[in-house]
Design an enzyme around this catalytic site. Sequence first.
Site, PDB file in Angstrom:
ATOM      1  N   ASN A   1       0.862  -1.189   0.000  1.00 57.26           N
ATOM      2  CA  ASN A   1       0.000   0.000   0.000  1.00 57.26           C
ATOM      3  C   ASN A   1       0.904   1.247   0.000  1.00 57.26           C
ATOM      4  O   ASN A   1       1.763   1.408   0.877  1.00 57.26           O
ATOM      5  CB  ASN A   1      -0.883  -0.048   1.260  1.00 57.26           C
TER       6      ASN A   1
ATOM      7  N   HIS B   1       1.063   6.205   1.996  1.00 61.80           N
ATOM      8  CA  HIS B   1       1.853   7.143   2.797  1.00 61.80           C
ATOM      9  C   HIS B   1       3.035   7.746   2.053  1.00 61.80           C
ATOM     10  O   HIS B   1       3.662   8.678   2.545  1.00 61.80           O
ATOM     11  CB  HIS B   1       2.228   6.510   4.131  1.00 61.80           C
TER      12      HIS B   1
ATOM     13  N   HIS C   1      -5.647   3.699  -1.406  1.00 64.95           N
ATOM     14  CA  HIS C   1      -6.985   4.002  -0.898  1.00 64.95           C
ATOM     15  C   HIS C   1      -7.343   5.425  -1.312  1.00 64.95           C
ATOM     16  O   HIS C   1      -6.750   6.381  -0.824  1.00 64.95           O
ATOM     17  CB  HIS C   1      -6.960   3.861   0.635  1.00 64.95           C
TER      18      HIS C   1
ATOM     19  N   ARG D   1      -9.499   8.004  -0.663  1.00 63.33           N
ATOM     20  CA  ARG D   1     -10.487   8.386   0.350  1.00 63.33           C
ATOM     21  C   ARG D   1     -11.351   9.525  -0.155  1.00 63.33           C
ATOM     22  O   ARG D   1     -10.910  10.328  -0.977  1.00 63.33           O
ATOM     23  CB  ARG D   1      -9.772   8.821   1.636  1.00 63.33           C
TER      24      ARG D   1
ATOM     25  N   ARG E   1      -7.122  12.650   1.418  1.00 57.13           N
ATOM     26  CA  ARG E   1      -6.043  13.107   2.292  1.00 57.13           C
ATOM     27  C   ARG E   1      -4.654  12.624   1.848  1.00 57.13           C
ATOM     28  O   ARG E   1      -3.661  13.209   2.207  1.00 57.13           O
ATOM     29  CB  ARG E   1      -6.317  12.719   3.731  1.00 57.13           C
TER      30      ARG E   1
ATOM     31  N   GLU F   1      -8.585   0.512  -2.954  1.00 57.98           N
ATOM     32  CA  GLU F   1      -9.411   0.490  -1.738  1.00 57.98           C
ATOM     33  C   GLU F   1     -10.355   1.661  -1.780  1.00 57.98           C
ATOM     34  O   GLU F   1      -9.941   2.776  -2.111  1.00 57.98           O
ATOM     35  CB  GLU F   1      -8.512   0.679  -0.519  1.00 57.98           C
TER      36      GLU F   1
ATOM     37  N   THR G   1      -8.256   3.438   8.520  1.00 53.93           N
ATOM     38  CA  THR G   1      -9.463   2.613   8.548  1.00 53.93           C
ATOM     39  C   THR G   1      -9.591   1.943   9.915  1.00 53.93           C
ATOM     40  O   THR G   1      -8.686   1.265  10.373  1.00 53.93           O
ATOM     41  CB  THR G   1      -9.389   1.549   7.430  1.00 53.93           C
TER      42      THR G   1
ATOM     43  N   GLU H   1     -10.914  -9.672   2.892  1.00 62.59           N
ATOM     44  CA  GLU H   1      -9.691  -9.252   3.579  1.00 62.59           C
ATOM     45  C   GLU H   1     -10.025  -9.111   5.058  1.00 62.59           C
ATOM     46  O   GLU H   1     -10.892  -8.308   5.424  1.00 62.59           O
ATOM     47  CB  GLU H   1      -9.166  -7.918   3.024  1.00 62.59           C
TER      48      GLU H   1
ATOM     49  N   HIS I   1      -3.882  -4.504   7.841  1.00 60.90           N
ATOM     50  CA  HIS I   1      -4.036  -3.397   8.781  1.00 60.90           C
ATOM     51  C   HIS I   1      -3.170  -3.607  10.017  1.00 60.90           C
ATOM     52  O   HIS I   1      -3.371  -4.551  10.762  1.00 60.90           O
ATOM     53  CB  HIS I   1      -5.490  -3.172   9.216  1.00 60.90           C
TER      54      HIS I   1
HETATM   55  N1  PXP Z   1      -5.906  -3.131   4.223  1.00 60.06           N
HETATM   56  C1  PXP Z   1      -6.879  -2.187   4.329  1.00 60.06           C
HETATM   57  C2  PXP Z   1      -8.254  -2.557   3.897  1.00 60.06           C
HETATM   58  C3  PXP Z   1      -6.593  -0.887   4.795  1.00 60.06           C
HETATM   59  O1  PXP Z   1      -7.582   0.023   4.879  1.00 60.06           O
HETATM   60  C4  PXP Z   1      -5.264  -0.562   5.145  1.00 60.06           C
HETATM   61  C5  PXP Z   1      -4.939   0.832   5.587  1.00 60.06           C
HETATM   62  O2  PXP Z   1      -5.152   1.707   4.525  1.00 60.06           O
HETATM   63  C6  PXP Z   1      -4.286  -1.568   4.995  1.00 60.06           C
HETATM   64  C7  PXP Z   1      -4.639  -2.842   4.560  1.00 60.06           C
HETATM   65  C8  PXP Z   1      -2.847  -1.311   5.296  1.00 60.06           C
HETATM   66  O3  PXP Z   1      -2.717  -1.000   6.662  1.00 60.06           O
HETATM   67  P1  PXP Z   1      -1.323  -0.523   7.196  1.00 60.06           P
HETATM   68  O4  PXP Z   1      -1.023   0.814   6.548  1.00 60.06           O
HETATM   69  O5  PXP Z   1      -1.534  -0.412   8.675  1.00 60.06           O
HETATM   70  O6  PXP Z   1      -0.302  -1.554   6.806  1.00 60.06           O
END
Ligand code: PXP
Length: 236
Positions: A7, A10, A43, A45, A49, A70, A101, A151, A190
């Site tokens: 992901n 960030h 994601h 959003r 953001r 996402e 999330t 998931e 997550h």
């Molecule tokens: N899976 C989902 C559905 C999420 O919403 C997130 C956070 O955006 C992640 C995975 C990844 O989480 P993390 O950034 O804590 O690794």
Amino acid sequence: MIHLAVNIDHVATVRNARGGSHPNPIHAARLAIEAGAVGIVCHLREDRRHIQDADVYALRKELDTKFDLEMAAEEEIIRIAEDVKPELVTIVPEKRAELTTDGGLNIVIDPSRYRELVQRMHALGIEVSFFIEPDSKQIETARNIGADIIEFHTGTYAESTGVKAEEALNHLIIGGSIAHELGLKVTAGHGLNYHNIPPIKAIPGLVEVSIGHALISRALFTGIPQAVKDMLGLLR
Ligand code: PXP
């Protein structure tokens, strides 16, 4: 071997801090794929953001990889997904005030809304995953509305210690067996990081994890290729 989807939200967070184009999330995605990630997640959003609409289009255009978008089940974002056509959409809950999330989506309360979404995505050849708690009612509903993947939200496990973490892991393991018996593909994400990932491998039928914050944080010190390789080493 459990696959890793990275992901890149960030990377966009850091970029947006100065409003320019660096660091470029597409560059990060390319490095992650070259280092062995099976796909890229972002994601979009509603408050934009981190990831922006242009990032989603650029990822689709410039990367030949599995792209998981996402998103909340909101019409504005659904239309963008229909236009971009990622391989997969992962449907998540979204609250404006949350930092990230906050827990899984409750699909039991309005299954027909989510069934309709699955049908819209399937009509375009897009697979659908629901981000849910490892709860039997949620899992059965996912199967009944035609989800391709579920998931599991691993935040409760990741944020707990001791007995609480063991209990949360146990829920994930039981949920994994139910999903496996129902023929659903299981992924998880997550809060997963380099310390809490090994026990997650005990989830029956787990095929993939989706990791963002911990991986991008580590990459500040090691670079993205090494951060991906270190995580792949733990997933073997
Ligand atoms: N899976 C989902 C559905 C999420 O919403 C997130 C956070 O955006 C992640 C995975 C990844 O989480 P993390 O950034 O804590 O690794």
